[in-house]
Scaffold this active site. Structure first.
Site, PDB file in Angstrom:
ATOM      1  N   ASP A 111       0.854  -1.189   0.000  1.00  0.00           N
ATOM      2  CA  ASP A 111       0.000   0.000   0.000  1.00  0.00           C
ATOM      3  C   ASP A 111       0.887   1.234   0.000  1.00  0.00           C
ATOM      4  OD1 ASP A 111      -3.275   0.058   0.892  1.00  0.00           O
ATOM      5  OD2 ASP A 111      -2.205   1.965   0.889  1.00  0.00           O
ATOM      6  N   ASP A 113       3.913   1.361  -4.927  1.00  0.00           N
ATOM      7  CA  ASP A 113       3.062   1.945  -5.956  1.00  0.00           C
ATOM      8  C   ASP A 113       2.951   0.919  -7.076  1.00  0.00           C
ATOM      9  OD1 ASP A 113       1.881   3.301  -8.040  1.00  0.00           O
ATOM     10  OD2 ASP A 113       3.272   4.998  -8.025  1.00  0.00           O
ATOM     11  N   VAL A 114       1.764   0.334  -7.250  1.00  0.00           N
ATOM     12  CA  VAL A 114       1.631  -0.771  -8.206  1.00  0.00           C
ATOM     13  C   VAL A 114       1.735  -0.312  -9.657  1.00  0.00           C
ATOM     14  CG1 VAL A 114       0.291  -2.220  -6.646  1.00  0.00           C
ATOM     15  CG2 VAL A 114      -0.903  -0.642  -8.194  1.00  0.00           C
ATOM     16  N   TYR A 125     -12.700   3.669 -16.548  1.00  0.00           N
ATOM     17  CA  TYR A 125     -12.849   2.765 -15.403  1.00  0.00           C
ATOM     18  C   TYR A 125     -13.432   1.424 -15.851  1.00  0.00           C
ATOM     19  CZ  TYR A 125     -14.183   1.062 -10.779  1.00  0.00           C
ATOM     20  OH  TYR A 125     -14.318   0.303  -9.634  1.00  0.00           O
TER      21      TYR A 125
END
Length: 263
Positions: free
Chosen positions: A36, A60-61, A168
């Site tokens: 996270d 940070d993915v 999205y």
């Protein structure tokens, strides 16, 4: 697959749906690696779960390098705990509504679209692919030869995206569509893949919704007429871990909600 004695990596695990699942896994005898960006939220959770059972890894993915660093940390941690990696749950996600073209004929901002896709889609795929070798290299513990499970998070927007949700819906639709081919890729390793597609759930993302929007969404609900609870998501995710016949499927968790075109 038994949760006890295994480690599960959860991105976005410090809050919302991921947080509830982390609690459920630890209560069932597993360990959790929480990836996270918010230490203010993550550190109290680690203290609650106890540091011997949970670890917080800032990540940070959208960054391949940061994921690689997190994978190294997880590899080192599981070598110390002897709890092999049994599950990958990429639950980090963002929502950024915006019309593809507005009333002034201005197209959507590509920077915003890239930001959303880099977390919801690229971040999901990158995290899974980098962690898979840790799961595939474990020794199966049951007669089926199961090594682990990937649980991805889509959305009802993957099926009924509303106005302003093109990016999205694209990100979540892609997650849903890659579930079966990923399951087919990983079947030889005894790794299952399941995707959960929630409707509106109480989370950091929905907490900032205006009351008007929330009430509009509630009108589309059948039963129960409320936002889902993170614990309800965690309950289904736990079943996805434990039930070996759940594989290659997208499960809607929405109380029969079908979103209208607009509120």
């Amino acid at each position: 697959m038994k949760i006890e004695g295994r480690t599960f990596a959860i991105s976005g695990g410090a809050s919302g749906l991921g947080r509830a699942l982390a609690r459920s896994i630890v209560s069932s005898g597993g360990n959790v690696a929480i990836l996270d960006l918010n230490p203010d939220v993550a550190n109290p959770l680690i203290a609650e779960l106890t540091p011997s059972r949970a670890i917080f890894i800032p990540c940070d993915v959208s960054s391949t390098d940061e994921i690689a660093s997190a994978v190294s940390t997880i590899k080192e941690w599981i070598s110390k705990t002897n709890y092999p990696l049994g599950g990958i749950i990429p639950a980090a996600g963002v929502g950024r509504p915006g019309l593809i073209i507005d009333k002034s004929l201005q197209p959507a901002d590509m920077e915003g679209i890239d930001f959303l896709l880099s977390i919801n889609l690229r971040g999901t795929l990158d995290l899974v692919r980098q962690l898979l070798p840790l799961v595939a290299s474990t020794t199966p513990k049951d007669a089926d030869g199961e090594r682990g499970v990937v649980i991805m998070v889509a959305s009802s927007a993957a099926f009924e995206g509303q106005m302003g949700q093109v990016a999205y819906a694209a990100s979540k639709g892609a997650v849903a569509s890659m579930t079966l081919p990923m399951a087919r890729d990983l079947s030889r390793f005894g790794i299952r893949v399941v995707t959960i597609a929630p409707s509106m759930f109480d989370s950091a993302m929905t907490a900032v919704m205006p009351d008007k929007v929330r009430k509009g969404l509630e009108k589309a609900m059948e039963f129960p007429v409320r936002a889902g609870k993170p614990e309800e998501f965690a309950s289904l995710a736990k079943q996805c871990i434990e039930n070996p016949m759940l594989n290659g499927v997208v499960i809607r968790l929405d109380g029969a909600t079908r979103m209208p075109s607009k509120l």
